[in-house]
Scaffold this motif. Structure first.
Motif, mmCIF file in Angstrom:
data_model
loop_
_atom_site.group_PDB
_atom_site.id
_atom_site.type_symbol
_atom_site.label_atom_id
_atom_site.label_comp_id
_atom_site.label_asym_id
_atom_site.label_seq_id
_atom_site.Cartn_x
_atom_site.Cartn_y
_atom_site.Cartn_z
ATOM 1 N N GLN A 87 -8.158 42.962 -18.704
ATOM 2 C CA GLN A 87 -8.700 42.646 -19.909
ATOM 3 C C GLN A 87 -9.940 42.801 -20.156
ATOM 4 O OE1 GLN A 87 -7.971 38.233 -19.972
ATOM 5 N NE2 GLN A 87 -7.514 38.156 -21.999
ATOM 6 N N ASP A 88 -10.500 42.522 -21.440
ATOM 7 C CA ASP A 88 -11.648 42.977 -21.918
ATOM 8 C C ASP A 88 -12.555 42.128 -21.088
ATOM 9 O OD1 ASP A 88 -12.780 40.529 -23.609
ATOM 10 O OD2 ASP A 88 -10.759 40.694 -24.398
ATOM 11 N N PRO A 89 -13.928 42.677 -21.000
ATOM 12 C CA PRO A 89 -14.695 41.741 -19.830
ATOM 13 C C PRO A 89 -15.340 40.578 -20.643
ATOM 14 C CG PRO A 89 -15.674 43.806 -20.721
ATOM 15 C CD PRO A 89 -14.415 43.762 -21.278
ATOM 16 N N PHE A 90 -15.138 40.323 -21.928
ATOM 17 C CA PHE A 90 -15.687 39.221 -22.666
ATOM 18 C C PHE A 90 -14.689 38.269 -22.668
ATOM 19 C CE2 PHE A 90 -17.964 42.819 -23.875
ATOM 20 C CZ PHE A 90 -19.064 42.774 -23.572
ATOM 21 N N GLY A 91 -13.738 38.012 -21.852
ATOM 22 C CA GLY A 91 -12.462 37.099 -22.186
ATOM 23 C C GLY A 91 -12.864 35.676 -21.608
ATOM 24 N N GLY A 92 -14.100 35.378 -21.260
ATOM 25 C CA GLY A 92 -14.293 33.842 -21.148
ATOM 26 C C GLY A 92 -14.279 33.465 -19.641
ATOM 27 N N MET A 93 -14.092 34.187 -18.737
ATOM 28 C CA MET A 93 -14.148 33.817 -17.108
ATOM 29 C C MET A 93 -15.545 33.480 -16.920
ATOM 30 S SD MET A 93 -11.590 36.436 -15.684
ATOM 31 C CE MET A 93 -11.357 35.579 -14.002
ATOM 32 N N GLY A 94 -15.653 32.602 -16.015
ATOM 33 C CA GLY A 94 -16.987 32.282 -15.497
ATOM 34 C C GLY A 94 -17.736 33.383 -14.697
ATOM 35 N N GLY A 95 -19.357 33.392 -14.898
ATOM 36 C CA GLY A 95 -20.001 34.438 -14.254
ATOM 37 C C GLY A 95 -20.593 33.907 -12.913
ATOM 38 N N MET A 96 -21.259 34.661 -12.173
ATOM 39 C CA MET A 96 -21.643 34.415 -10.973
ATOM 40 C C MET A 96 -22.702 33.111 -11.144
ATOM 41 S SD MET A 96 -23.659 37.190 -8.231
ATOM 42 C CE MET A 96 -22.152 38.059 -8.136
ATOM 43 N N GLY A 97 -22.927 32.502 -10.302
ATOM 44 C CA GLY A 97 -23.637 31.416 -10.038
ATOM 45 C C GLY A 97 -23.143 30.151 -11.072
ATOM 46 N N GLY A 98 -21.901 30.203 -11.504
ATOM 47 C CA GLY A 98 -21.285 28.828 -12.004
ATOM 48 C C GLY A 98 -21.320 28.859 -13.432
ATOM 49 N N GLY A 99 -20.171 28.646 -14.097
ATOM 50 C CA GLY A 99 -20.170 28.701 -15.536
ATOM 51 C C GLY A 99 -20.513 29.942 -16.466
ATOM 52 N N GLY A 100 -20.537 29.667 -17.758
ATOM 53 C CA GLY A 100 -20.725 31.010 -18.575
ATOM 54 C C GLY A 100 -20.027 31.839 -19.097
ATOM 55 N N GLN A 101 -20.376 32.898 -19.631
ATOM 56 C CA GLN A 101 -19.433 34.069 -20.199
ATOM 57 C C GLN A 101 -19.099 34.627 -18.920
ATOM 58 O OE1 GLN A 101 -20.914 36.117 -23.300
ATOM 59 N NE2 GLN A 101 -19.063 36.413 -24.242
ATOM 60 N N ASP A 161 -33.537 44.090 -6.759
ATOM 61 C CA ASP A 161 -34.343 42.795 -6.307
ATOM 62 C C ASP A 161 -33.473 41.722 -5.755
ATOM 63 O OD1 ASP A 161 -36.518 43.738 -7.683
ATOM 64 O OD2 ASP A 161 -36.119 42.751 -9.714
ATOM 65 N N CYS A 162 -32.132 41.710 -5.830
ATOM 66 C CA CYS A 162 -31.280 40.733 -5.086
ATOM 67 C C CYS A 162 -30.404 41.670 -4.062
ATOM 68 C CB CYS A 162 -30.539 39.914 -6.145
ATOM 69 S SG CYS A 162 -29.191 40.965 -6.891
ATOM 70 N N ASP A 163 -30.533 42.787 -3.920
ATOM 71 C CA ASP A 163 -29.451 43.797 -3.127
ATOM 72 C C ASP A 163 -28.247 43.553 -3.585
ATOM 73 O OD1 ASP A 163 -31.819 44.941 -1.796
ATOM 74 O OD2 ASP A 163 -31.822 43.310 -0.339
ATOM 75 N N GLY A 164 -27.793 43.090 -4.762
ATOM 76 C CA GLY A 164 -26.558 43.363 -5.388
ATOM 77 C C GLY A 164 -25.796 41.758 -5.210
ATOM 78 N N HIS A 165 -26.661 40.853 -4.719
ATOM 79 C CA HIS A 165 -26.053 39.582 -4.386
ATOM 80 C C HIS A 165 -25.984 38.590 -5.766
ATOM 81 C CE1 HIS A 165 -25.619 40.040 0.040
ATOM 82 N NE2 HIS A 165 -26.918 40.307 0.036
ATOM 83 N N GLY A 166 -26.773 38.969 -6.667
ATOM 84 C CA GLY A 166 -26.889 38.095 -7.974
ATOM 85 C C GLY A 166 -27.684 36.871 -7.794
ATOM 86 N N HIS A 167 -28.242 36.688 -6.847
ATOM 87 C CA HIS A 167 -29.123 35.509 -6.499
ATOM 88 C C HIS A 167 -30.267 35.840 -5.688
ATOM 89 C CE1 HIS A 167 -27.704 34.604 -2.656
ATOM 90 N NE2 HIS A 167 -26.254 34.953 -3.152
ATOM 91 N N PRO A 168 -31.467 35.139 -5.771
ATOM 92 C CA PRO A 168 -32.465 35.270 -4.796
ATOM 93 C C PRO A 168 -32.173 34.756 -3.622
ATOM 94 C CG PRO A 168 -33.125 34.057 -6.817
ATOM 95 C CD PRO A 168 -31.771 34.139 -6.938
ATOM 96 N N GLU A 169 -32.836 35.266 -2.625
ATOM 97 C CA GLU A 169 -32.544 35.101 -1.231
ATOM 98 C C GLU A 169 -32.659 33.656 -0.735
ATOM 99 O OE1 GLU A 169 -33.657 36.834 3.258
ATOM 100 O OE2 GLU A 169 -34.779 37.738 1.369
ATOM 101 N N ASP A 170 -33.568 33.112 -1.508
ATOM 102 C CA ASP A 170 -33.754 31.581 -1.042
ATOM 103 C C ASP A 170 -33.139 30.575 -2.133
ATOM 104 O OD1 ASP A 170 -35.138 31.880 -3.378
ATOM 105 O OD2 ASP A 170 -37.102 31.170 -2.710
ATOM 106 N N THR A 218 -33.353 39.837 -12.893
ATOM 107 C CA THR A 218 -33.367 41.176 -13.200
ATOM 108 C C THR A 218 -31.884 41.617 -13.461
ATOM 109 O OG1 THR A 218 -35.033 41.585 -11.681
ATOM 110 C CG2 THR A 218 -33.780 43.596 -12.294
ATOM 111 N N CYS A 219 -30.690 41.027 -12.915
ATOM 112 C CA CYS A 219 -29.508 41.362 -13.402
ATOM 113 C C CYS A 219 -28.724 40.393 -13.873
ATOM 114 C CB CYS A 219 -28.950 42.117 -12.014
ATOM 115 S SG CYS A 219 -28.654 40.673 -10.793
ATOM 116 N N ASP A 220 -29.294 39.110 -14.063
ATOM 117 C CA ASP A 220 -28.648 38.106 -14.730
ATOM 118 C C ASP A 220 -27.488 37.514 -13.981
ATOM 119 O OD1 ASP A 220 -30.388 37.865 -17.189
ATOM 120 O OD2 ASP A 220 -29.213 39.417 -17.981
ATOM 121 N N GLY A 221 -27.606 37.825 -12.596
ATOM 122 C CA GLY A 221 -26.696 37.394 -11.889
ATOM 123 C C GLY A 221 -25.306 38.134 -11.403
#
Length: 385
Positions: A87-101, A161-170, A218-221
């Motif tokens: 489906q199109d990638p703007f279909g309203g599923m939650g993003g990494m880190g909880g909630g959002g587009q 900056d996050c090695d592909g994890h989408g969140h800071p190490e800490d 840097t990558c918005d999660g």
């Protein structure tokens, strides 16, 4: 700003594949940078080619029609590949880190029974990278001999900056409240066939079972950023127009611990002013004089690998075709080559000296032809051939 693909090709939205390909050939010939005088020919040619690629791919066209032009292009810039299903990638599923587009890099459009589309993660496992597509143009000689071509592609890469994890190490890890840490959600639907239970990847934690208190700035999660890379493509001997080369692990990167996707390179072979190609066979037109056609001769015929000798038999007619075996294109991933077909074209002289004119007049008289040499002989010779 790019235009709607149907408008670019000049076809209706319900045009079938044959009509789209026919429109593409016409537009491509009009805007090819080697022949067009239009100052924007190169950009228009790219738009025409892109329109054809999308509208002749069933999955990509379906996604394009559903999403619209602008949203489809935005999705592609973020690594979305409709040919992988989704489906199109703007279909309203939650993003990494909880909630959002929803994440534009996500494998979405869940299949009816089970998890995400092609390239989706397995239960509890990291998501592999998706395949990406691009195009490369080569000339006929490149296709004959094979070549190594450098090309620049813009593709997703792991965020540095996050090695592909989408969140800071800490960042603080928390159990996902939407799926209670399972990474999946179960949905029961009532259908005409009865109750159907569907298990899907949790959209809030994207199947990880965990969300984080912070996302990478840097990558918005997303864990990915777009980068430009220079790659070398090995084009094999005998490649045909429209065939696709697969470059393993050169597509979008997978999540940490998962394999990277592949890069699919569609090859466009430019037409050649000397040769026509039909599969592995080539066709060439070779001019000969009237005496050569009458008395026969040994011709030097051009091939893509130099010149070769060919015996022209006596009495050859204009338009006759001769086969030179194994002088065509190499057979891709097979032994041997196609054939070269030589069409003979008898050239009628436009000007002659007195000696040549007398000789032809004698030829006509010897054949019992009662014609006006000055006004009609050459026209009659031309018609007789």
């Amino acid at each position: 700003m790019s235009r709607d693909f149907y408008e670019v090709l000049g076809v209706s939205r319900d045009a079938d594949e044959d009509a789209i390909k026919q429109a593409y050939r016409k537009k491509a010939a009009e805007y090819h940078p080697d022949v067009s005088d239009d100052p924007d020919a190169e950009e228009k040619f790219k738009q025409v080619k892109k329109a054809k690629e999308v509208l002749t791919d069933e999955d990509a066209r379906s996604a394009y029609d559903r999403m619209g032009h602008e949203q489809y292009e935005q999705a592609e810039k973020r690594g979305y590949d409709a040919s992988q299903g989704g489906q199109d990638p703007f279909g309203g599923m939650g993003g990494m880190g909880g909630g959002g587009q929803g994440s534009p890099f996500d494998d979405i459009f869940e299949q009816f029974f089970g998890g995400g589309g092609g390239g989706g993660r397995g239960r509890g496992g990291p998501r592999p990278g998706r395949d990406l597509r691009t195009g490369l143009t080569v000339d006929l000689e490149d296709a004959y001999f094979g070549t190594a071509k450098e090309m620049t592609v813009t593709r997703p890469e792991h965020c540095p900056d996050c090695d592909g994890h989408g969140h800071p190490e800490d960042a603080e890890a928390q159990t996902c409240p939407a799926c209670e840490g399972r990474g999946q959600q179960v949905r029961v639907q009532q259908t005409p066939l009865g109750r159907v239970q569907q298990t899907t990847t949790c959209p809030q934690c994207e199947g990880e079972g965990t969300i984080y208190s912070e996302t990478c700035d840097t990558c918005d999660g997303e864990g990915l950023v777009m980068e430009e890379s220079t790659l070398t493509v090995d084009v094999p001997e005998g490649i045909r127009d429209g065939q696709t080369l697969r470059m393993e692990a050169e597509g979008a990167p997978g999540e940490p611990g998962a394999r990277d996707g592949d890069l699919l390179v569609e090859i466009s072979v430019e037409s050649d002013e000397r040769f026509e190609r039909d599969g592995d066979d080539l066709y060439v037109t070779h001019p000969v004089s009237f005496p050569q056609a009458v008395f026969g001769d040994e011709l030097e015929v051009e091939t893509l690998d130099g010149t070769v000798s060919m015996d022209l038999p006596r009495g050859t007619q204009s338009g006759e075709t001769f086969r030179l075996r194994n002088k065509g294109m190499p057979r891709l991933q097979r032994r041997g080559q196609g054939d070269l077909f030589v069409r003979v074209q008898v050239v009628t002289p436009e000007q002659m000296n007195d000696e040549q004119r007398d000789a032809l007049e004698a030829f006509a008289e010897a054949g019992g032809e009662d014609i006006d040499v000055k006004e009609g002989f050459f026209e009659k010779i031309k018609n007789s051939l």
